[in-house]
Design an enzyme around this catalytic site. Structure first.
Site: not given
Length: 175
Positions: A49, A5, A37, A128
Site C-alpha cells: 500500500g 491518504t 491504493k 495524513s
C-alpha cells in the site's frame, strides 16, 4: 507530511490485513473518491500500500515487484534493496511516497530516505490519517479480540472521521 491518504497494516492471530481509503486529494480539492491504493504482488503473496504521489507509488510498486522477483520472494531483502536504490539513484530520489509491504511473516515501511522499518507491535500506518488509524488500531489490539481485518477497517473509519484527506471508501486485502 504526506496528505493524500491513509493506509494501515495490522498483524494478528496469524493473519495480516492491509486497508486503505479511496480519496485522492490535491490541495484542498478531492479529485477522486474510489482510488485503489493497495496491490497484491508476487502472485498474491505480498500486500503493498502507498501514501503519497500516485504516479510515484506506481513506479515504486513496479520496482518493488522486480526486487521481489530478483530475491525470490524474500520480502526483507527486497525492501532493503528498494530503499537503497531509492535513496541512491538520482532518478528515484524525487519520488514522493511511502510504501507499506507485508507477507505472511513480516511487515515493513519503506521510505525514500533509506528507512526500512518493521513495527514492534504488528501495526503500522502511513499518510495524513496514519497517526489516527495507528492510535485506533493499537487501542483495539490492546482491548479487544477482534481479528486483524476488523481492526484495520475500524481504524480506517476512525481516521476518516478525523482526517479530511481520508474517506470511507475502504479497500481491505488480507493474507
Amino acid at each position: 507530511m504526506i496528505r493524500s491518504t491513509t493506509v494501515i497494516c495490522v498483524r494478528r492471530g496469524g493473519r495480516v490485513a492491509m486497508a486503505g481509503d479511496g480519496q485522492v486529494s490535491m490541495g484542498q480539492t478531492v479529485l477522486k473518491r474510489k482510488a485503489r491504493k493497495l496491490r497484491r504482488l508476487a502472485k498474491g503473496s505480498v500486500l503493498a500500500g502507498f501514501a503519497g504521489a500516485t504516479s510515484d507509488a506506481f513506479a515504486l510498486f513496479t520496482r518493488f515487484e522486480a526486487k521481489l522477483e530478483e530475491y525470490r520472494g524474500n520480502l526483507s531483502r527486497a525492501a532493503i534493496e528498494l530503499a537503497k536504490d531509492w535513496r541512491l539513484e538520482k532518478s528515484l530520489r524525487q519520488l514522493d511516497a511511502l510504501l507499506v509491504v507485508a507477507d505472511a511473516e513480516s511487515t515493513f515501511l519503506i521510505s525514500g530516505t533509506g528507512d526500512v522499518v518493521e513495527p514492534d507491535d504488528g501495526v503500522i500506518a502511513v499518510g495524513s490519517g496514519g497517526p489516527y488509524a495507528l492510535a485506533a488500531a493499537r487501542a483495539l489490539m490492546a482491548h479487544t479480540d477482534l481479528p486483524a481485518r476488523t481492526i484495520a477497517e475500524e481504524a480506517l473509519k476512525t481516521s476518516a472521521g478525523i482526517c479530511v484527506y481520508t474517506n470511507l471508501e475502504i479497500t481491505v486485502e488480507e493474507l
